[in-house]
Design a protein around this motif. Structure first.
Motif, PDB file in Angstrom:
ATOM      1  N   ALA A 133       0.830  -1.207   0.000  1.00 30.05           N
ATOM      2  CA  ALA A 133       0.000   0.000   0.000  1.00 30.05           C
ATOM      3  C   ALA A 133       0.861   1.252   0.000  1.00 30.05           C
ATOM      4  N   ALA A 134       1.941   1.252   0.777  1.00 30.07           N
ATOM      5  CA  ALA A 134       2.824   2.421   0.825  1.00 30.07           C
ATOM      6  C   ALA A 134       3.554   2.608  -0.501  1.00 30.07           C
ATOM      7  N   ALA A 135       4.039   1.505  -1.086  1.00 28.77           N
ATOM      8  CA  ALA A 135       4.761   1.605  -2.349  1.00 28.77           C
ATOM      9  C   ALA A 135       3.853   2.131  -3.455  1.00 28.77           C
ATOM     10  N   ARG A 136       2.585   1.720  -3.456  1.00 26.03           N
ATOM     11  CA  ARG A 136       1.662   2.186  -4.489  1.00 26.03           C
ATOM     12  C   ARG A 136       1.331   3.666  -4.345  1.00 26.03           C
ATOM     13  N   LEU A 137       1.582   4.225  -3.173  1.00 25.26           N
ATOM     14  CA  LEU A 137       1.393   5.659  -2.982  1.00 25.26           C
ATOM     15  C   LEU A 137       2.669   6.445  -3.279  1.00 25.26           C
ATOM     16  N   GLY A 138       3.700   5.737  -3.720  1.00 29.58           N
ATOM     17  CA  GLY A 138       4.924   6.403  -4.132  1.00 29.58           C
ATOM     18  C   GLY A 138       6.013   6.450  -3.092  1.00 29.58           C
ATOM     19  N   LEU A 139       5.830   5.809  -1.939  1.00 26.76           N
ATOM     20  CA  LEU A 139       6.881   5.813  -0.926  1.00 26.76           C
ATOM     21  C   LEU A 139       7.948   4.784  -1.287  1.00 26.76           C
ATOM     22  N   ALA A 171       1.969   7.985   4.776  1.00 29.52           N
ATOM     23  CA  ALA A 171       2.314   8.759   3.585  1.00 29.52           C
ATOM     24  C   ALA A 171       1.867  10.216   3.739  1.00 29.52           C
ATOM     25  N   ALA A 172       0.637  10.420   4.192  1.00 27.95           N
ATOM     26  CA  ALA A 172       0.115  11.781   4.338  1.00 27.95           C
ATOM     27  C   ALA A 172       0.895  12.561   5.386  1.00 27.95           C
ATOM     28  N   THR A 173       1.397  11.863   6.413  1.00 23.91           N
ATOM     29  CA  THR A 173       2.236  12.523   7.417  1.00 23.91           C
ATOM     30  C   THR A 173       3.551  12.973   6.805  1.00 23.91           C
ATOM     31  N   LEU A 174       4.173  12.093   6.018  1.00 26.04           N
ATOM     32  CA  LEU A 174       5.448  12.446   5.386  1.00 26.04           C
ATOM     33  C   LEU A 174       5.280  13.565   4.372  1.00 26.04           C
ATOM     34  N   TRP A 175       4.090  13.669   3.767  1.00 28.96           N
ATOM     35  CA  TRP A 175       3.821  14.754   2.827  1.00 28.96           C
ATOM     36  C   TRP A 175       3.526  16.071   3.531  1.00 28.96           C
ATOM     37  N   GLY A 176       3.352  16.033   4.851  1.00 30.23           N
ATOM     38  CA  GLY A 176       3.102  17.261   5.610  1.00 30.23           C
ATOM     39  C   GLY A 176       1.671  17.740   5.582  1.00 30.23           C
ATOM     40  N   PRO A 202      -2.156  18.481   6.883  1.00 26.43           N
ATOM     41  CA  PRO A 202      -2.752  18.728   8.195  1.00 26.43           C
ATOM     42  C   PRO A 202      -3.377  17.455   8.753  1.00 26.43           C
ATOM     43  N   LEU A 203      -3.550  17.408  10.071  1.00 21.28           N
ATOM     44  CA  LEU A 203      -3.987  16.188  10.742  1.00 21.28           C
ATOM     45  C   LEU A 203      -5.296  15.654  10.174  1.00 21.28           C
ATOM     46  N   ARG A 204      -6.290  16.510   9.976  1.00 18.62           N
ATOM     47  CA  ARG A 204      -7.579  16.008   9.494  1.00 18.62           C
ATOM     48  C   ARG A 204      -7.464  15.471   8.068  1.00 18.62           C
ATOM     49  N   GLN A 205      -6.679  16.127   7.233  1.00 14.64           N
ATOM     50  CA  GLN A 205      -6.516  15.632   5.866  1.00 14.64           C
ATOM     51  C   GLN A 205      -5.796  14.288   5.846  1.00 14.64           C
ATOM     52  N   ARG A 206      -4.912  14.049   6.808  1.00 13.16           N
ATOM     53  CA  ARG A 206      -4.271  12.738   6.899  1.00 13.16           C
ATOM     54  C   ARG A 206      -5.320  11.662   7.154  1.00 13.16           C
ATOM     55  N   LEU A 207      -6.261  11.944   8.060  1.00 14.98           N
ATOM     56  CA  LEU A 207      -7.328  10.983   8.351  1.00 14.98           C
ATOM     57  C   LEU A 207      -8.232  10.790   7.133  1.00 14.98           C
ATOM     58  N   VAL A 208      -8.575  11.894   6.484  1.00 18.00           N
ATOM     59  CA  VAL A 208      -9.448  11.828   5.302  1.00 18.00           C
ATOM     60  C   VAL A 208      -8.794  10.971   4.221  1.00 18.00           C
ATOM     61  N   PHE A 209      -7.518  11.198   3.963  1.00 21.79           N
ATOM     62  CA  PHE A 209      -6.822  10.443   2.921  1.00 21.79           C
ATOM     63  C   PHE A 209      -6.703   8.970   3.300  1.00 21.79           C
ATOM     64  N   ALA A 210      -6.343   8.687   4.555  1.00 29.00           N
ATOM     65  CA  ALA A 210      -6.197   7.300   4.993  1.00 29.00           C
ATOM     66  C   ALA A 210      -7.532   6.563   4.918  1.00 29.00           C
ATOM     67  N   ASN A 211      -8.623   7.236   5.305  1.00 29.34           N
ATOM     68  CA  ASN A 211      -9.948   6.623   5.184  1.00 29.34           C
ATOM     69  C   ASN A 211     -10.277   6.309   3.727  1.00 29.34           C
ATOM     70  N   PHE A 235      -7.910  18.638  -1.753  1.00 31.14           N
ATOM     71  CA  PHE A 235      -6.451  18.578  -1.638  1.00 31.14           C
ATOM     72  C   PHE A 235      -5.853  17.488  -2.533  1.00 31.14           C
ATOM     73  N   LEU A 236      -6.696  16.550  -3.016  1.00 29.17           N
ATOM     74  CA  LEU A 236      -6.188  15.508  -3.908  1.00 29.17           C
ATOM     75  C   LEU A 236      -5.646  16.085  -5.206  1.00 29.17           C
ATOM     76  N   GLU A 237      -6.146  17.247  -5.611  1.00 30.76           N
ATOM     77  CA  GLU A 237      -5.665  17.875  -6.851  1.00 30.76           C
ATOM     78  C   GLU A 237      -4.156  18.071  -6.824  1.00 30.76           C
ATOM     79  N   ASP A 238      -3.616  18.362  -5.633  1.00 30.42           N
ATOM     80  CA  ASP A 238      -2.178  18.607  -5.515  1.00 30.42           C
ATOM     81  C   ASP A 238      -1.385  17.333  -5.280  1.00 30.42           C
ATOM     82  N   LEU A 239      -2.067  16.219  -5.007  1.00 27.93           N
ATOM     83  CA  LEU A 239      -1.371  14.974  -4.707  1.00 27.93           C
ATOM     84  C   LEU A 239      -1.296  14.034  -5.898  1.00 27.93           C
ATOM     85  N   ILE A 240      -2.367  13.966  -6.685  1.00 25.22           N
ATOM     86  CA  ILE A 240      -2.430  12.997  -7.781  1.00 25.22           C
ATOM     87  C   ILE A 240      -1.384  13.336  -8.838  1.00 25.22           C
TER      88      ILE A 240
END
Length: 335
Positions: free
Chosen positions: A46-52, A252-257, A259-268, A308-313
């Protein structure tokens, strides 16, 4: 490495679509089946598929199951340099039975010929590491923390039902702890996930509690910030490994910096997308899956939440992720 993980890799065989578990003496046919590497491989893939840039320290058997798991993990771009192979030991196997939006598992295996510290050896340099508290303290974790690695911990099911509070002493070397609600409440002797979250925040800088269909909660103990995010509704095929995929997304979202809520949103989100496919590791979404989901949701009510996905994809053509086949692939001929 962006992320180093160490643990057990299983061959997972998953049956889906079961109306119920068979009673003694019965045979039940499953409409779906998938096979893939499991265990710690779920988080690594899962981490590798997100680019880590992900490395794995694990024991592999030289049997057909072990060779299959190694080949799949190498194909996913995972660095197996810290891993070791053993001839006189067979691969552990888990059969997962998915029914009623949950799953039951049967596992067979024997202890690996060498423990986690024997696998890790000289610790790879890594920004983050993931470890399970199940099985006790691992010396490499302290070495990693002292080297500046952010250690993210999870925990497995306690089949002894003891849930010893002393297990949480292992968090002293960890940056974050990500149990599910049941695990969090039983280890902290609390009655609600939120109460458990606050108790865990006394032990670790970043506490996260996953609550299944109710989403996830988190506290950053350094700032006192509390965040929550709802689950993403999807049609679930197989929940195997969803917790591991959540953890990979949060790391991954933590390493990308973010915010806390967006990390939860992305992980969910990545956890929800994973349950639409067979198996734990190969069900993990790649960026093509995330982009397709976002493209369908952008005009709708979730557009603001996930903007925020616009800046990640990543830009450009995105490759579709490999999925679990019903049986393991035939290994290449020796020639």
């Amino acid at each position: 490495m962006d992320l180093f993980v160490s643990g057990d890799v299983f061959l997972d065989i998953v049956f889906t679509g079961l109306p119920r578990l068979p009673r003694p003496g019965e045979e039940t046919w499953a409409p779906g089946m998938g096979s893939s590497p499991g265990g710690i491989a779920n988080l690594a893939v899962a981490a590798a598929r997100l680019g880590l840039n992900t490395g794995l320290g694990a024991a592999f058997s030289t049997d057909a199951y072990g060779e299959f798991c190694r080949e799949v993990l190498r194909e996913q771009g995972i660095d197996l340099g810290p891993s070791r192979c053993f001839a006189d030991w067979h691969s552990p196997v888990t059969v997962s039975l998915a029914y009623e939006r949950d799953r039951s598992m049967i596992t067979h295996g024997h202890p690996a010929p060498v423990g986690a510290d024997g696998l890790v050896g000289e610790l790879p340099a890594a920004t983050a590491a993931a470890v399970s508290l199940t099985g006790g303290r691992q010396a490499w974790v302290r070495r990693a923390a002292r080297a500046g690695t952010l250690v993210f911990a999870n925990v497995g099911w306690d089949d002894t039902a003891a849930w010893p509070a002393a297990a949480l002493d292992l968090l002293e070397d960890c940056h974050a702890f990500l149990p599910n609600a049941v695990e969090a409440m039983r280890y902290t002797r609390t009655a609600t996930p939120r109460e458990a979250l606050h108790r865990l925040a006394e032990r670790v800088p970043l506490a996260v509690v996953t609550c299944g269909a109710d989403g996830a909660l988190a506290i950053d103990a350094a700032t006192g910030q509390v965040a929550s995010a709802p689950a993403v509704p999807v049609e679930a095929l197989d929940p195997t490994g969803a917790g591991d995929v959540f953890n990979a997304g949060f790391i991954a979202a933590t390493l990308w910096g973010l915010p806390l809520r967006q990390r939860l949103v992305f992980a969910n989100l990545v956890a929800a997308l994973s349950v639409r496919h067979f198996g734990g590791s190969l069900s993990a979404p790649g960026w093509a899956d995330i982009a397709a989901w976002w493209g369908a949701q952008r005009p709708g009510p979730l557009g603001g939440e996930y903007g925020f996905l616009e800046d990640l994809i990543p830009a450009g053509d995105l490759r579709l992720a490999r999925r679990a086949g019903a049986t393991i692939d035939r290994l290449p001929d020796a020639a």
